[in-house]
Design a protein around this motif. Structure first.
Motif, short mmCIF file in Angstrom:
data_model
loop_
_atom_site.label_atom_id
_atom_site.label_comp_id
_atom_site.label_asym_id
_atom_site.label_seq_id
_atom_site.Cartn_x
_atom_site.Cartn_y
_atom_site.Cartn_z
N HIS A 7 0.82 -1.20 0.00
CA HIS A 7 0.00 0.00 0.00
C HIS A 7 0.86 1.26 0.00
O HIS A 7 1.71 1.44 0.86
CB HIS A 7 -0.91 -0.02 1.23
N HIS A 50 1.15 5.55 -2.02
CA HIS A 50 0.49 6.57 -2.83
C HIS A 50 1.47 7.24 -3.78
O HIS A 50 2.64 6.87 -3.82
CB HIS A 50 -0.19 7.59 -1.91
N CYS A 90 1.28 5.77 4.25
CA CYS A 90 -0.07 6.27 4.10
C CYS A 90 -0.32 7.40 5.09
O CYS A 90 0.56 7.77 5.85
CB CYS A 90 -1.06 5.13 4.31
N HIS A 139 -9.17 3.78 -0.48
CA HIS A 139 -8.97 5.21 -0.69
C HIS A 139 -7.83 5.44 -1.65
O HIS A 139 -7.02 4.55 -1.91
CB HIS A 139 -8.68 5.91 0.65
ZN LIG Z 1 -3.29 4.92 1.86
#
Ligand SMILES: [Zn+2]
Ligand SMILES: [Zn+2]
Length: 126
Positions: A77, A79, A95, A112
């Protein structure tokens, strides 16, 4: 003989994505591939990407306003940051805490996306 040649090309493409520390566009992949072994065309890159996508080995990073780029699917995970000057996409490890608190209490957040837009250090130096 043709088969092993294209297998080698695909391995080279996958290796580039494995070593990259940011998502790459097909054009960037081709550029890097041709630094090692010349003659990998864009069509070959697209074919390889399609095959790796189908196997779930790589993932497409979709960012509004950026051209599609690709990364290994097992990155975990994280971004992305997109530079609005050079359009390069960078990985952001980790995150944001308590992001789900933005949703109403009686809602259930299932996933998200966070995208940061701005200028990268390369572009800021210029
Ligand atoms: Zn995240
Ligand atoms: Zn930039």
């Amino acid at each position: 003989m043709n088969v092993s040649y294209s297998t080698r090309q695909r391995e080279a493409i996958l290796d580039i994505l494995r070593r990259a520390d940011q998502p790459l566009t097909p054009g960037e992949i081709r550029e890097r591939a041709n630094q090692d072994s010349a003659g990998i065309g864009l069509a070959t890159v697209y074919r390889a990407l399609k095959a790796f996508m189908a196997r779930g080995v790589i993932a497409q990073v979709e960012i509004p306003g950026a051209s599609p780029c690709y990364e290994m699917a097992d990155r975990g995970h994280h971004h992305h940051f997109i530079c609005q000057h050079c359009q390069r996409v960078y990985d952001l490890p980790g995150c944001v805490r308590d992001l789900e608190a933005l949703a109403p209490r009686d809602f259930q957040v299932q996933r998200h996306e966070v995208i940061l837009y701005g200028l990268c250090s390369n572009c800021l130096e210029r």
